[in-house]
Write an enzyme that holds these catalytic residues in place. Structure first.
Site, short mmCIF file in Angstrom:
data_model
loop_
_atom_site.label_atom_id
_atom_site.label_comp_id
_atom_site.label_asym_id
_atom_site.label_seq_id
_atom_site.Cartn_x
_atom_site.Cartn_y
_atom_site.Cartn_z
N THR A 46 0.88 -1.35 -0.15
CA THR A 46 -0.01 0.02 -0.16
C THR A 46 1.01 1.30 -0.17
OG1 THR A 46 -1.67 -1.17 1.26
CG2 THR A 46 -1.72 1.13 1.36
N VAL B 28 -12.46 -5.67 -0.33
CA VAL B 28 -11.99 -4.26 -0.09
C VAL B 28 -11.54 -4.38 1.06
CG1 VAL B 28 -12.81 -1.98 0.11
CG2 VAL B 28 -13.84 -3.28 -1.80
N GLY C 147 -4.83 -5.84 5.90
CA GLY C 147 -6.09 -4.94 5.73
C GLY C 147 -7.25 -5.43 7.00
#
EC number: 3.4.19.5
Length: 319
Positions: free
Chosen positions: A169, A198, A223
């Site tokens: 990221t 997501v 995440g």
């Protein structure tokens, strides 16, 4: 006015950075930090600075964002991005977007041109068209490395957990001369992820958060773990309780590790211009500029420093 000294901090992802990619990762975060700082130095806004820094890394194939993003189970690129303005808590995000070179630009448009905060997949695509954002064929975003890795992960004996460590990221946080803070984060997500997955990046408070009253944070790492503890907001909470950026970052990362077994990294700036770049993974590429000094590193405890002028010269000559 303009009493604050501008500061920008960027990260290129926490995880394991392979030896042969170190140089490129380091050069990429340095370039992004210098670009963002250039905007701040001319009296530009924190918002413009973080968007520009992240855009620079989206365009750099070394990072898992924009061009160079990892592929989902079907072999496609699906990207998430968020941007947030600490002045009024305005934010814009996109999730699961395809065929667009710079998701961060689209996130900024969501913030400024709609009444919404998050657009996803097909709707984000329609909005991009309406805003006149050119379509980039999916293949253009796919690097040889991402495809190789996707194939490897399809093999029956592959261990998805193993390669997830190399996450990339990208993100930036900044404070401008007016004392406004902002954050921006962008990612291609997890390699071989389910279609439509997501992660934290597009989620406000997880992938990033900015509030002039305390500061700004951008996160990277696993995440799902980041979402469970709402990591970016948690760091700001600790700063509101009086912790320094470094202490707040370490405390939040430690909590994420002990509570849900998640590893990651964060960059933080507080409303008085103090900054931190901290991580619980093996590595995280990061760079910052403050007082015309550039600092950068990848390993724990590593911190190289050089004057911005000198860095700009080597930048223009190529690393």
């Amino acid at each position: 006015f303009g009493r604050m000294k501008p500061v920008i901090v960027v990260h290129g992802g926490a995880g394991r950075i392979f030896k042969e990619r170190e140089e490129g990762s380091r050069a990429g975060v340095v370039r992004a930090a210098l670009r963002g700082y250039g905007i701040l130095k001319q009296g530009g806004s924190a918002l413009d600075a973080v968007e520009e820094a992240v855009r620079s890394m989206e365009d750099d194939p070394h990072f898992n964002a924009g061009c160079g993003s990892v592929l989902n189970e079907k072999g496609e690129v699906e990207m998430d991005a968020i941007i947030m303005d600490g002045k009024n808590l305005d934010s814009g995000a996109v999730s699961a977007v395809k065929n667009i070179a710079n998701p961060i630009k689209l996130a900024r448009l969501v913030m400024e041109k709609t009444k919404h905060m998050l657009l996803t997949d097909h709707g984000a695509h329609l909005f991009a068209q309406a805003m006149g954002i050119p379509e980039t064929p999916g293949e253009k975003l796919i690097t040889e490395r991402s495809r190789e890795r996707w194939k490897k992960n399809l093999e029956p004996d592959s261990n998805p957990q193993e390669f997830q460590k190399d996450l990339g990221t990208v993100g930036a946080v900044a404070i401008d001369r007016e004392g406004n803070v902002a954050c921006a984060t962008s990612t291609g997500g997890l390699s071989n992820k389910l279609i439509g997955r997501v992660g934290d990046t597009a989620c406000i408070g997880s992938g990033g958060y900015a509030d002039n009253r305390s500061g700004a944070a951008s996160t990277t790492g696993h995440g799902e773990s980041i979402m469970k503890v709402v990591l970016a907001r948690l760091i700001l909470y600790h700063m509101e309780q009086g912790m320094s950026p470094e202490m707040a970052a370490d405390t939040a990362l430690e909590y994420m590790k002990t509570r849900v077994g998640g590893l990651g990294g964060v960059i933080v700036v507080n409303n008085s211009g103090e900054w931190a770049a901290r991580f619980s993974t093996k590595q995280m590429s990061w760079a910052t500029v403050k007082d015309d000094q550039l600092h950068y590193g990848i390993y724990a405890g590593e911190r190289d420093t050089k004057p911005v002028d000198e860095a700009l010269i080597s930048e223009s000559e190529g690393f």
